[in-house]
Scaffold this active site. Structure first.
Site, PDB file in Angstrom:
ATOM      1  N   LYS A  64       0.800  -1.222   0.000  1.00  0.00           N
ATOM      2  CA  LYS A  64       0.000   0.000   0.000  1.00  0.00           C
ATOM      3  C   LYS A  64       0.835   1.275   0.000  1.00  0.00           C
ATOM      4  O   LYS A  64       0.291   2.361  -0.209  1.00  0.00           O
ATOM      5  CB  LYS A  64      -0.951  -0.023   1.186  1.00  0.00           C
ATOM      6  CG  LYS A  64      -2.006  -1.106   1.069  1.00  0.00           C
ATOM      7  CD  LYS A  64      -2.996  -0.776  -0.028  1.00  0.00           C
ATOM      8  CE  LYS A  64      -4.080  -1.828  -0.119  1.00  0.00           C
ATOM      9  NZ  LYS A  64      -5.142  -1.445  -1.023  1.00  0.00           N
TER      10      LYS A  64
HETATM   11  C1  LIG Z   1      -2.875  -6.977   3.885  1.00  0.00           C
HETATM   12  C2  LIG Z   1      -3.503  -6.680   2.568  1.00  0.00           C
HETATM   13  N1  LIG Z   1      -3.487  -7.602   1.636  1.00  0.00           N
HETATM   14  C3  LIG Z   1      -4.064  -7.405   0.433  1.00  0.00           C
HETATM   15  C4  LIG Z   1      -4.705  -6.242   0.121  1.00  0.00           C
HETATM   16  C5  LIG Z   1      -5.394  -6.121  -1.205  1.00  0.00           C
HETATM   17  O1  LIG Z   1      -4.829  -5.210  -2.077  1.00  0.00           O
HETATM   18  P1  LIG Z   1      -5.758  -4.350  -3.039  1.00  0.00           P
HETATM   19  O2  LIG Z   1      -6.519  -3.394  -2.157  1.00  0.00           O
HETATM   20  O3  LIG Z   1      -4.823  -3.654  -3.937  1.00  0.00           O
HETATM   21  O4  LIG Z   1      -6.702  -5.265  -3.737  1.00  0.00           O
HETATM   22  C6  LIG Z   1      -4.748  -5.255   1.083  1.00  0.00           C
HETATM   23  C7  LIG Z   1      -5.501  -4.033   0.833  1.00  0.00           C
HETATM   24  O5  LIG Z   1      -6.035  -3.396   1.717  1.00  0.00           O
HETATM   25  C8  LIG Z   1      -4.122  -5.455   2.335  1.00  0.00           C
HETATM   26  O6  LIG Z   1      -4.136  -4.518   3.316  1.00  0.00           O
END
Ligand SMILES: Cc1ncc(COP(=O)(O)O)c(C=O)c1O
Length: 324
Positions: A43
């Site tokens: 992120k």
């Molecule tokens: C720990 C974690 N894994 C996966 C994701 C998923 O990523 P995306 O929001 O880009 O789909 C997030 C998103 O909040 C996350 O915090």
């Protein structure tokens, strides 16, 4: 000299690591280890991207406050960018956020407002509605990762090209968890522009909407939605940060399978990822088992298990029925 101008200079270009012990035969399975980023998660890429897009559009001016509903990682990505660019940050978070993430955000000077997890997202107490209220009351800027196109675009501009370059254009499958959908959407669009044959597989928890939506073209009924224990992926609606036209297939992973995978990957590879990484890794291994031996299956570990030690321990796992 090899000195970065600031901490965000270390963003991206995270390593791809083969998982030959977790998946010994057949197609090559490799994971992009996103906890090499400055705030230790995927992120970080969208924190600065959403801030720079808002500055360009004139929505964010010096000294303003940023407010974002976040389960933690986006908050930290925003926190680092906000510090370096001179903004204040307020994060609203669901009550299942691990206490390590709250402490981490507060250490970076952010204010954290905890909201109930078991209310509808239209409920005024929900973490999204609370963020909207703070935006209106304080004249704050709300990046809103679920609606912000700078989120998937950050992955179209960085994560996707990195995977293409790091695999010499030989990637055949990309398997990733879907939270906002930003990661998979941006990467998928880039890889498919380079090679339309690259197969994109999304992963969400049992009780979330993405797999059902991909299979049926409509949302599941409210009764089919369930709470789950995997952090960071899954949703109860289809957000604008998700570009379904680039996704070929979605699979669900249940809580127990995801948490078991966290430990199996840690104990075979020495890579300790969070539960969303466990879910993605497990699903990617299933894809690799069905793929041709020459194929290259890439998955992505969004963050580290170290961020969840209040959950990733025998007491919590037993309490939740995730360990015998
Ligand atoms: C720990 C974690 N894994 C996966 C994701 C998923 O990523 P995306 O929001 O880009 O789909 C997030 C998103 O909040 C996350 O915090």
């Amino acid at each position: 000299m090899e000195i970065h101008d600031d901490f965000l200079g270390t963003l991206g270009n995270t390593p791809l690591v083969a998982l030959r012990r977790y998946h010994p035969t057949g197609a090559l399975l490799a994971a992009k280890i996103e906890f090499f980023n400055p705030g230790s998660s995927v992120k970080d890429r969208i924190g600065i991207a959403m801030i720079e897009a808002a500055e360009r559009e004139g929505k964010l001016r010096p000294g303003m406050t940023i407010v974002e509903p976040t389960s933690g990682n986006t908050g930290l990505g925003l926190a680092i960018a906000a510090i370096l660019r001179g903004y204040k940050l307020i994060c609203t978070a669901p009550s299942k956020i691990p206490k390590e993430k709250v402490a981490m955000l507060e250490a970076h000077g952010a204010k954290v407002v905890i909201c109930p997890v078991d209310v509808d997202r239209d409920d005024p107490r929900s973490y999204t509605k609370t963020a909207e209220r703070i935006r209106d009351e304080e004249g704050a800027f709300l990046p809103y990762q679920y609606f912000n196109q700078a989120n998937p675009l950050a992955h179209y501009e960085t994560t996707g090209p990195e995977i293409w370059r790091q695999t010499d254009g030989r990637v055949t499958h990309f398997v990733a968890g879907i939270g906002t959908g930003g990661t998979i959407s941006g990467v998928a669009r880039y890889l498919k522009e380079k090679n339309p044959e690259v197969r994109i597989v999304g992963v969400d928890p049992v009780g979330s909407v993405y797999t059902y939506y991909t299979q049926h073209g409509v949302l599941p009924s409210a009764e089919q939605l369930k709470l789950y224990l995997i952090d960071g992926i899954g949703q109860s609606y289809i957000p604008e940060s998700y570009w379904p036209e680039f996704i070929d297939e979605c699979v669900t992973v249940d809580d127990r399978t995801a948490y078991d995978a966290v430990y199996e990957i840690a104990r075979t590879e020495g890579i300790f990822t969070g539960s969303s990484g466990g879910a993605a890794g497990f699903a990617a291994r299933e894809v690799a088992r069905r793929a041709d031996p020459d194929d290259i299956v890439i998955t992505l570990f969004p963050d580290s298990g170290e961020r969840y030690l209040s959950k990733l321990n025998p007491d919590w796992l037993k309490e939740k029925g995730l360990a015998d």
